[in-house]
Enzyme design. Structure first.
Site, short mmCIF file in Angstrom:
data_model
loop_
_atom_site.label_atom_id
_atom_site.label_comp_id
_atom_site.label_asym_id
_atom_site.label_seq_id
_atom_site.Cartn_x
_atom_site.Cartn_y
_atom_site.Cartn_z
N CYS A 85 1.48 25.44 26.52
CA CYS A 85 2.04 24.76 27.51
C CYS A 85 3.20 25.31 28.12
O CYS A 85 4.27 25.18 28.12
CB CYS A 85 2.17 23.21 27.45
SG CYS A 85 2.87 22.11 28.77
N LEU A 86 2.41 25.48 29.34
CA LEU A 86 3.36 26.42 30.53
C LEU A 86 2.88 26.75 32.32
O LEU A 86 1.16 26.77 32.00
CB LEU A 86 3.07 27.61 30.23
CG LEU A 86 3.96 29.30 30.92
CD1 LEU A 86 5.42 28.82 30.75
CD2 LEU A 86 3.88 30.67 30.46
#
Length: 147
Positions: A85-86
């Site tokens: 999750c970036l």
């Protein structure tokens, strides 16, 4: 377009690799790379070697590469499938970004998790509520899976 851009990034990476990281194609397929990130010294991942896969879309760099950990890691923003999750791999992607910058961003995510946008809420909760336990578990997973 994509192929030329990927070849240029590969040349740049080989000439000037980002600290603690390396990456390159798997076999002859320039659209499929393997990357390595060394666990940062100021993190519970210190001493670990983490492998990732990078898949470039055919419309790269207008779409982000798909990057995933193949090494298991205890982290609030990386799930058991290796998904990360970036924001720059999703909504904040820009064609100006490179694999090198993506790997450096993942490195800094290892040092500074973002528990407010977690992929694994239980780990985020541990990170916020009991940092010592989080660090211990992250170290244990690193020793078990990344060494």
């Amino acid at each position: 377009m994509a192929l030329k851009r990927i070849q240029k990034e590969l040349t740049d990476l080989q000439r000037d690799p980002p600290a603690q990281c390396s990456a390159g194609p798997v076999g002859d397929d320039l659209f499929h790379w393997q990357a390595t990130i060394m666990g940062p010294n100021d993190s519970p991942y210190q001493g670990g070697v983490f492998f990732l896969t990078i898949h470039f879309p055919t419309d790269y760099p207008f779409k982000p590469p798909k990057v995933a950990f193949t090494t298991k890691i205890y982290h609030p923003n990386i799930n058991s499938n290796g998904s990360i999750c970036l924001d720059i791999l999703r909504s904040q992607w820009s064609p100006a970004l490179t694999v090198s910058k993506v790997l450096l961003s993942i490195c800094s995510l290892l040092c500074d998790p973002n528990p407010d946008d977690p992929l694994v809420p239980e780990i985020a909760h541990t990170y916020k509520a009991d940092r010592e336990k989080y660090n211990r578990l992250a170290r244990e997973w690193t020793q078990k899976y990344a060494m």
